[in-house]
Motif scaffolding. Sequence first.
Motif, PDB file in Angstrom:
ATOM      1  N   LYS A   1     -34.839  -9.342 -36.708  1.00 21.69           N
ATOM      2  CA  LYS A   1     -33.868 -10.375 -36.349  1.00 21.69           C
ATOM      3  C   LYS A   1     -34.096 -10.823 -34.906  1.00 21.69           C
ATOM      4  O   LYS A   1     -34.031 -12.014 -34.591  1.00 21.69           O
ATOM      5  CB  LYS A   1     -32.445  -9.852 -36.507  1.00 21.69           C
ATOM      6  CG  LYS A   1     -31.374 -10.857 -36.072  1.00 21.69           C
ATOM      7  CD  LYS A   1     -29.979 -10.358 -36.332  1.00 21.69           C
ATOM      8  CE  LYS A   1     -28.947 -11.400 -35.909  1.00 21.69           C
ATOM      9  NZ  LYS A   1     -27.567 -10.992 -36.241  1.00 21.69           N
TER      10      LYS A   1
ATOM     11  N   GLU B   1     -24.287 -11.135 -30.345  1.00 18.95           N
ATOM     12  CA  GLU B   1     -22.980 -11.462 -30.917  1.00 18.95           C
ATOM     13  C   GLU B   1     -22.580 -12.896 -30.593  1.00 18.95           C
ATOM     14  O   GLU B   1     -22.037 -13.611 -31.450  1.00 18.95           O
ATOM     15  CB  GLU B   1     -21.933 -10.480 -30.375  1.00 18.95           C
ATOM     16  CG  GLU B   1     -22.142  -9.053 -30.849  1.00 18.95           C
ATOM     17  CD  GLU B   1     -21.274  -8.046 -30.112  1.00 18.95           C
ATOM     18  OE1 GLU B   1     -20.456  -8.473 -29.247  1.00 18.95           O
ATOM     19  OE2 GLU B   1     -21.406  -6.836 -30.374  1.00 18.95           O
TER      20      GLU B   1
ATOM     21  N   ASP C   1     -24.777 -15.328 -32.687  1.00 16.08           N
ATOM     22  CA  ASP C   1     -24.376 -15.270 -34.102  1.00 16.08           C
ATOM     23  C   ASP C   1     -23.083 -16.039 -34.345  1.00 16.08           C
ATOM     24  O   ASP C   1     -22.914 -16.675 -35.390  1.00 16.08           O
ATOM     25  CB  ASP C   1     -24.181 -13.817 -34.538  1.00 16.08           C
ATOM     26  CG  ASP C   1     -25.491 -13.086 -34.781  1.00 16.08           C
ATOM     27  OD1 ASP C   1     -26.553 -13.755 -34.854  1.00 16.08           O
ATOM     28  OD2 ASP C   1     -25.470 -11.845 -34.909  1.00 16.08           O
TER      29      ASP C   1
ATOM     30  N   ARG D   1     -33.171 -19.409 -30.104  1.00 22.33           N
ATOM     31  CA  ARG D   1     -33.438 -19.416 -31.543  1.00 22.33           C
ATOM     32  C   ARG D   1     -34.889 -19.843 -31.768  1.00 22.33           C
ATOM     33  O   ARG D   1     -35.323 -20.897 -31.280  1.00 22.33           O
ATOM     34  CB  ARG D   1     -32.486 -20.381 -32.250  1.00 22.33           C
ATOM     35  CG  ARG D   1     -31.030 -19.983 -32.127  1.00 22.33           C
ATOM     36  CD  ARG D   1     -30.101 -20.924 -32.878  1.00 22.33           C
ATOM     37  NE  ARG D   1     -28.717 -20.675 -32.487  1.00 22.33           N
ATOM     38  CZ  ARG D   1     -27.939 -19.730 -33.015  1.00 22.33           C
ATOM     39  NH1 ARG D   1     -28.423 -18.974 -33.987  1.00 22.33           N
ATOM     40  NH2 ARG D   1     -26.703 -19.555 -32.589  1.00 22.33           N
TER      41      ARG D   1
END
Length: 337
Positions: A4, A103, A106, A177
């Motif tokens: 991830k 966090e 996300d 990202r």
Amino acid sequence: MKAKVSVVILNWNGKHFLEKFLPTLIENTNIPNTEIVVADNGSTDGSYDTLEAFKSVKKIYLDNNYGFTGGYNRALSQIDSEYYVLLNSDIETPKGWLEPMIEFMDANPTIAACAPKLLDYNRKEYFEYAGAAGGFIDLFGYPFCRGRILSAIEKDYGQYDTPLQIFWASGACMMIRSEIFKKVGGFDEDFFAHMEEIDLCWRLQNQGYKVFSVPQSYVYHVGGGTLPNNNPFKLYLNYRNNLWMLHKNLSVRALWIIIPIRIALDILSAFVYLFAGRITFFKSVFKAHSQYFSNISKLNSKRKAAKSSTYAKRYRGLILIDFFILKRKVYSKINIY
């Protein structure tokens, strides 16, 4: 299994930093689906032998020194994960350094990139020059930070511990990202090093994405590990790349107004170096200008691809006036928006 998060260090002759900081990074990055990757940028200092001793770390060996921009572009093209975390080799990562950024990203899918709070490794109660608690640029492209205005570096009292939309995230430690990094074309390799992260963040914003500071995550940065602050080549890169960045990302109207003023300010600073007896710095400024003018055609093509927009909100003032005339030397004294 696909990771991830990939924490990626680009190393060039940083053997001593790898020996010092990589063990702590491994210990404090024990998160499921997270990998640590070191991409070596053609080092000649024995970094290979040092890296081979770290069995849990993935390695990518590049055949040359492609600079910060080319090195990362080549390394990241070989890594498949949802998030990239670009991390300088001269950074100490405390326990829990990464989780707040994961966090935050996300929970906010429209945000393209974020950065932790950068603190000074040698003076841990102070912000660090390269990024502090998030970066901005003024009307004429001068960068400054929440916690660092030009040479004035603030002590960290927790005054900037609120997540905030910023203009740029420091390349010393940035989460982005992977899909969006690739979509905007990664780093501009012509920059080689310096200002490349500001250019990238500007292009992200031109595409409608946001960049944030997440100060609940923090790291300690040594700084100046590759090129010290008194290096004429570093000065040249900063002046050249700043003009390149402005030319690429400004609107046509702003380009004709801002570039001539910025060049005049650069020339003024060059003569300050000259009168101070810093001849190599004086020459570096004019070398940077020569490289700017000789690349106008190429920059025009890049500017069309960057698609300047109103999404990127620069500080509308001039940080030099704030600092030297109005004596505003802390971020809280400046009205950014």
